[in-house]
Design a protein around this motif. Structure first.
Motif, PDB file in Angstrom:
ATOM      1  N   GLU A   2      38.364  42.499  38.002  1.00 44.43           N
ATOM      2  CA  GLU A   2      37.184  42.941  36.514  1.00 44.43           C
ATOM      3  C   GLU A   2      37.782  44.732  36.560  1.00 44.43           C
ATOM      4  O   GLU A   2      38.353  44.967  37.663  1.00 44.43           O
ATOM      5  CB  GLU A   2      35.814  43.415  37.250  1.00 44.43           C
ATOM      6  CG  GLU A   2      35.356  41.790  36.846  1.00 44.43           C
ATOM      7  CD  GLU A   2      33.580  41.447  37.737  1.00 44.43           C
ATOM      8  OE1 GLU A   2      32.564  40.849  36.804  1.00 44.43           O
ATOM      9  OE2 GLU A   2      33.772  41.913  39.436  1.00 44.43           O
ATOM     10  N   LYS A   3      37.430  45.485  36.103  1.00 42.19           N
ATOM     11  CA  LYS A   3      38.117  47.288  35.513  1.00 42.19           C
ATOM     12  C   LYS A   3      36.615  47.136  34.639  1.00 42.19           C
ATOM     13  O   LYS A   3      36.915  47.006  33.782  1.00 42.19           O
ATOM     14  CB  LYS A   3      39.569  47.071  35.163  1.00 42.19           C
ATOM     15  CG  LYS A   3      40.462  45.863  36.149  1.00 42.19           C
ATOM     16  CD  LYS A   3      41.846  45.503  35.113  1.00 42.19           C
ATOM     17  CE  LYS A   3      42.869  45.571  35.820  1.00 42.19           C
ATOM     18  NZ  LYS A   3      44.331  44.753  34.618  1.00 42.19           N
ATOM     19  N   PHE A   4      36.853  48.368  35.772  1.00 45.06           N
ATOM     20  CA  PHE A   4      35.345  49.147  34.692  1.00 45.06           C
ATOM     21  C   PHE A   4      36.178  50.651  34.842  1.00 45.06           C
ATOM     22  O   PHE A   4      36.508  51.025  35.855  1.00 45.06           O
ATOM     23  CB  PHE A   4      34.065  49.098  35.645  1.00 45.06           C
ATOM     24  CG  PHE A   4      33.740  47.610  35.470  1.00 45.06           C
ATOM     25  CD1 PHE A   4      32.600  47.820  34.893  1.00 45.06           C
ATOM     26  CD2 PHE A   4      34.145  46.895  36.966  1.00 45.06           C
ATOM     27  CE1 PHE A   4      32.554  45.893  34.970  1.00 45.06           C
ATOM     28  CE2 PHE A   4      33.673  45.473  36.996  1.00 45.06           C
ATOM     29  CZ  PHE A   4      32.488  45.402  35.803  1.00 45.06           C
ATOM     30  N   GLU A  31      29.806  44.629  28.797  1.00 47.13           N
ATOM     31  CA  GLU A  31      28.946  44.687  29.947  1.00 47.13           C
ATOM     32  C   GLU A  31      29.900  46.081  31.102  1.00 47.13           C
ATOM     33  O   GLU A  31      30.806  46.200  30.368  1.00 47.13           O
ATOM     34  CB  GLU A  31      30.481  43.452  31.066  1.00 47.13           C
ATOM     35  CG  GLU A  31      30.213  43.435  32.132  1.00 47.13           C
ATOM     36  CD  GLU A  31      31.901  42.249  33.137  1.00 47.13           C
ATOM     37  OE1 GLU A  31      31.466  42.000  33.786  1.00 47.13           O
ATOM     38  OE2 GLU A  31      32.717  42.372  32.682  1.00 47.13           O
ATOM     39  N   THR A  87      31.491  43.140  42.558  1.00 42.68           N
ATOM     40  CA  THR A  87      31.921  43.184  41.927  1.00 42.68           C
ATOM     41  C   THR A  87      33.452  43.238  42.591  1.00 42.68           C
ATOM     42  O   THR A  87      33.173  43.662  43.932  1.00 42.68           O
ATOM     43  CB  THR A  87      32.302  44.607  40.619  1.00 42.68           C
ATOM     44  OG1 THR A  87      32.517  45.774  41.355  1.00 42.68           O
ATOM     45  CG2 THR A  87      31.533  44.639  39.628  1.00 42.68           C
ATOM     46  N   SER A 206      33.567  47.631  31.037  1.00 36.34           N
ATOM     47  CA  SER A 206      34.657  47.155  31.595  1.00 36.34           C
ATOM     48  C   SER A 206      35.361  47.396  30.843  1.00 36.34           C
ATOM     49  O   SER A 206      35.470  47.601  29.279  1.00 36.34           O
ATOM     50  CB  SER A 206      34.607  45.443  31.384  1.00 36.34           C
ATOM     51  OG  SER A 206      33.536  45.122  30.372  1.00 36.34           O
TER      52      SER A 206
END
Length: 331
Positions: A2-4, A31, A87, A206
């Motif tokens: 996951e990347k935000f 998200e 996360t 995200s």
């Protein structure tokens, strides 16, 4: 993984603006997560509707939040969120696996405690700020009533016409006594949630959601990389690289420097942001996928062996690049 990115930094990774995301009519399609500094937390999982605590941790990084919580933060500028979703790229330090409270379980918040034999069977972990132990509401109310009545009775007794056997006084004393007896049947202590007090400046989205929303608005699923504003001559070593590096991040920086383009500290940081935005396997400079998060002021990385998570601040990058450039030139 996951990347935000923070809402305030959406424009660095996409054609979209912060307003485009904030005004989206259906946030449930997206998200969201909020970034938290190191926070003493309880981490666990919901199993058959009951919360099972796994341990006490110091949690730092992105915490997934619901679309409703994200909407509240966007609309009000802040919101209290009682728990979030852990996360994969967060920095997590174990404090203790031992149940830490005097209140026995099962209780009002924790039904079970302990790491399950198959930890992977609970992919979605909840993160709560550390619970507080306090007296139950019934006990607090009974104590307050008793103190108030005692004070009022003391004042009334100063009057000459005060009758301690007055029907009203006796009835109220009986009521206070009954409430106290009922309160003593409840637990002496309970656990209380504090919640995360998230601000709009900590809210992120995200990259996958950015791609999805951008495709809806512009018809392209690609996340557009920011254009470098400064170009300087590339550093080209005269021979095959024989350098050794203090850590894996320095090797990533080396790969960026010898590739050409903008090798100023601002330019390299933009390249790191773009590199982080790419899927693993598509990265040009981060060959071992060590970048876990890159914001405007700080990056999080891990060694290629998956150990020793560390951070580097933007303010420290210029010094690291200067040393690397000198080594490249003298190599």
């Amino acid at each position: 993984m996951e990347k935000f990115v923070l809402l305030s930094e959406v424009g660095r990774f996409s054609k979209l603006t912060e307003s485009d995301v904030s005004l989206h009519t259906n946030p449930s399609e997206l998200e969201f997560a909020c970034y938290t500094k190191a926070t003493k937390s309880i981490i666990g999982a919901v199993v058959e509707g009951r919360f099972r605590g796994i341990g006490v941790y110091n949690y730092r990084g992105w915490i997934g939040v619901s679309a409703k919580s994200a909407s509240n933060i966007i609309d009000s500028g802040k919101s209290q969120v009682y728990f979030g979703r852990a996360t994969a790229n967060a920095e997590v330090e174990l404090v203790s696996e031992v149940y830490p409270f005097q209140v026995s379980y099962p209780n009002n918040l924790v039904s079970e405690w302990g790491r399950p034999s198959e930890f992977s069977e609970y992919p979605h972990l909840r993160v709560y700020p550390y619970f507080v132990e306090r007296a139950s509401d019934q006990r607090l109310m009974a104590q307050g009533q008793e103190m108030f009545f005692g004070a009022m009775k003391g004042l009334a007794s100063l009057r000459k016409d005060f009758d301690p056997n007055d029907e009203y006084v006796l009835d109220y004393e009986a009521h206070i006594k009954k409430d106290k007896e009922n309160a003593e049947l409840t637990p002496e202590l309970i656990l209380s949630e504090i919640g995360f007090a998230f601000q709009r400046s900590e809210l992120g989205i995200s990259l996958a959601s950015l791609k999805k929303l951008e495709a809806q608005m512009f018809g392209s699923p690609e996340v557009e990389a920011p254009t470098p504003v400064e170009q300087i001559q590339a550093i080209e070593p005269e021979q095959t690289n024989t350098l050794t590096f203090n850590n894996d991040l320095h090797e990533v920086l080396y790969n960026i420097l010898i590739a050409g383009g903008d090798t100023s500290h601002k330019g390299v940081w933009r390249t790191l942001e773009n590199e982080f935005a790419k899927d693993e396997g598509e990265r040009q400079f981060d060959k071992y996928n060590i970048l876990l998060d890159v914001s405007a002021t700080e990056l999080l990385w891990v060694s290629r062996a998956g150990l020793n998570r560390q951070t580097m601040k933007f303010s420290s990058l210029a010094t690291a690049l200067s040393k690397l450039k000198k080594r490249i030139i003298s190599n």
